[in-house]
Motif scaffolding. Structure first.
Motif, PDB file in Angstrom:
ATOM      1  N   LEU A   1      -6.087  -3.878  -9.706  1.00  0.00           N
ATOM      2  CA  LEU A   1      -6.530  -4.861 -10.692  1.00  0.00           C
ATOM      3  C   LEU A   1      -8.031  -5.133 -10.555  1.00  0.00           C
ATOM      4  O   LEU A   1      -8.753  -5.240 -11.555  1.00  0.00           O
ATOM      5  CB  LEU A   1      -5.730  -6.169 -10.513  1.00  0.00           C
ATOM      6  N   ASN A   2      -8.495  -5.268  -9.301  1.00  0.00           N
ATOM      7  CA  ASN A   2      -9.928  -5.487  -9.065  1.00  0.00           C
ATOM      8  C   ASN A   2     -10.752  -4.310  -9.577  1.00  0.00           C
ATOM      9  O   ASN A   2     -11.831  -4.478 -10.162  1.00  0.00           O
ATOM     10  CB  ASN A   2     -10.204  -5.712  -7.577  1.00  0.00           C
TER      11      ASN A   2
ATOM     12  N   LEU B   1     -13.542  -4.305 -12.350  1.00  0.00           N
ATOM     13  CA  LEU B   1     -14.888  -3.783 -12.112  1.00  0.00           C
ATOM     14  C   LEU B   1     -15.268  -2.726 -13.143  1.00  0.00           C
ATOM     15  O   LEU B   1     -16.403  -2.677 -13.630  1.00  0.00           O
ATOM     16  CB  LEU B   1     -14.982  -3.195 -10.694  1.00  0.00           C
ATOM     17  N   GLU B   2     -14.285  -1.872 -13.480  1.00  0.00           N
ATOM     18  CA  GLU B   2     -14.559  -0.839 -14.488  1.00  0.00           C
ATOM     19  C   GLU B   2     -14.858  -1.468 -15.847  1.00  0.00           C
ATOM     20  O   GLU B   2     -15.740  -1.018 -16.581  1.00  0.00           O
ATOM     21  CB  GLU B   2     -13.360   0.100 -14.593  1.00  0.00           C
ATOM     22  N   ALA B   3     -14.106  -2.547 -16.151  1.00  0.00           N
ATOM     23  CA  ALA B   3     -14.341  -3.240 -17.424  1.00  0.00           C
ATOM     24  C   ALA B   3     -15.730  -3.882 -17.444  1.00  0.00           C
ATOM     25  O   ALA B   3     -16.461  -3.810 -18.440  1.00  0.00           O
ATOM     26  CB  ALA B   3     -13.254  -4.290 -17.658  1.00  0.00           C
TER      27      ALA B   3
ATOM     28  N   MET C   1       1.539  -4.782  -2.775  1.00  0.00           N
ATOM     29  CA  MET C   1       0.853  -5.898  -3.435  1.00  0.00           C
ATOM     30  C   MET C   1      -0.673  -5.773  -3.314  1.00  0.00           C
ATOM     31  O   MET C   1      -1.409  -6.027  -4.260  1.00  0.00           O
ATOM     32  CB  MET C   1       1.325  -7.234  -2.818  1.00  0.00           C
ATOM     33  N   GLU C   2      -1.121  -5.383  -2.101  1.00  0.00           N
ATOM     34  CA  GLU C   2      -2.575  -5.217  -1.902  1.00  0.00           C
ATOM     35  C   GLU C   2      -3.117  -4.081  -2.758  1.00  0.00           C
ATOM     36  O   GLU C   2      -4.208  -4.173  -3.331  1.00  0.00           O
ATOM     37  CB  GLU C   2      -2.854  -4.952  -0.416  1.00  0.00           C
ATOM     38  N   THR C   3      -2.308  -2.998  -2.863  1.00  0.00           N
ATOM     39  CA  THR C   3      -2.720  -1.864  -3.698  1.00  0.00           C
ATOM     40  C   THR C   3      -2.819  -2.287  -5.156  1.00  0.00           C
ATOM     41  O   THR C   3      -3.774  -1.941  -5.873  1.00  0.00           O
ATOM     42  CB  THR C   3      -1.718  -0.715  -3.556  1.00  0.00           C
ATOM     43  N   LYS C   4      -1.821  -3.078  -5.591  1.00  0.00           N
ATOM     44  CA  LYS C   4      -1.848  -3.563  -6.964  1.00  0.00           C
ATOM     45  C   LYS C   4      -3.061  -4.455  -7.195  1.00  0.00           C
ATOM     46  O   LYS C   4      -3.732  -4.382  -8.231  1.00  0.00           O
ATOM     47  CB  LYS C   4      -0.549  -4.329  -7.254  1.00  0.00           C
TER      48      LYS C   4
END
Length: 226
Positions: free
Chosen positions: A23-24, A28-30, A16-19
């Motif tokens: 997502l973060n 950030l890339e977006a 879950m933390e990896t997911k």
């Protein structure tokens, strides 16, 4: 069994933390991509502003040049016969010809060469050959300028011819106007031509003498004011 359940819980938490991190990272890339696009947009706007500024500067320069040209043309038209070779020898017009000195709205040429000097007639002819005439002194200010610019040379009686002569027993300037100043150094003399001497007081520096006496001289022409 308990250890297996603990491992499963840890794995689920890590997943879950990896997911969440993915997502973060994606967010950030977006945002980074958005900022990059905004930066490029700002750079383009800045470049457009620079181009517009350059265009405006060029237009202003053209307007200034056009205004200056109009002023020069208006000044030239004010001359009955404009001496372009004197004021604009290289196609660029100046307020006064080369080696002439401006004072107020006139240009003055002080002949400072060594002997042989010139008679009054010869001096006037040289001035006229330069589309000018011998100087006409019409005010104390002009007298002050002239007196402060001439140089002492040879002796106390040598000076610079001015455009003043006696016509019908009246001291008259070369422009036809009668003299009203009378800054004479030797008022008792009866000669018919005048020069200005350096070694004398300001209002007593005009010297009566004969035409044949040879001196330096001063020419005057209207300045090209634009």
């Amino acid at each position: 069994m308990i250890e297996l359940m603990v491992i499963c819980v840890i794995w689920v938490a890590v997943a879950m933390e990896t997911k969440k991190l993915k997502l973060n990272l994606s967010d950030l890339e977006a945002k980074t991509e958005q900022l990059t696009l905004e930066k490029i947009h700002l750079q383009n706007q800045t470049e457009d502003l620079r181009m517009n500024m350059t265009i405006l500067q060029n237009q202003n320069e053209q307007l200034r040049n056009g205004d200056k040209l109009n002023k020069i043309l208006a000044a030239i038209i004010s001359y009955p016969n404009f001496p372009a070779d004197l004021f604009c020898p290289d196609g660029v017009c100046q307020t006064c010809p080369k080696d002439w000195i401006q004072f107020q709205e006139s240009c003055y040429f002080f002949y400072n060469l060594g002997s042989p000097w010139k008679t009054w007639d010869e001096s006037r002819q040289l001035c006229q050959s330069m589309k000018s005439d011998l100087v006409v002194i019409s005010s104390l200010e002009e007298q002050t300028f002239t007196k402060n610019t001439i140089k002492y040379y040879h002796d106390n009686n040598q000076g610079y011819w001015i455009g003043l002569q006696k016509v019908n027993n009246i001291w008259t300037w070369v422009d036809g106007s009668p003299d009203t100043l009378g800054y004479w150094n030797n008022p008792e003399r009866s000669e018919n031509f005048a020069l200005i001497i350096q070694n004398a007081t300001l209002t007593q520096s005009w010297y009566k003498t004969i035409n044949g006496f040879r001196n330096r001289f001063i020419c005057e022409i209207k300045a090209l004011i634009f």
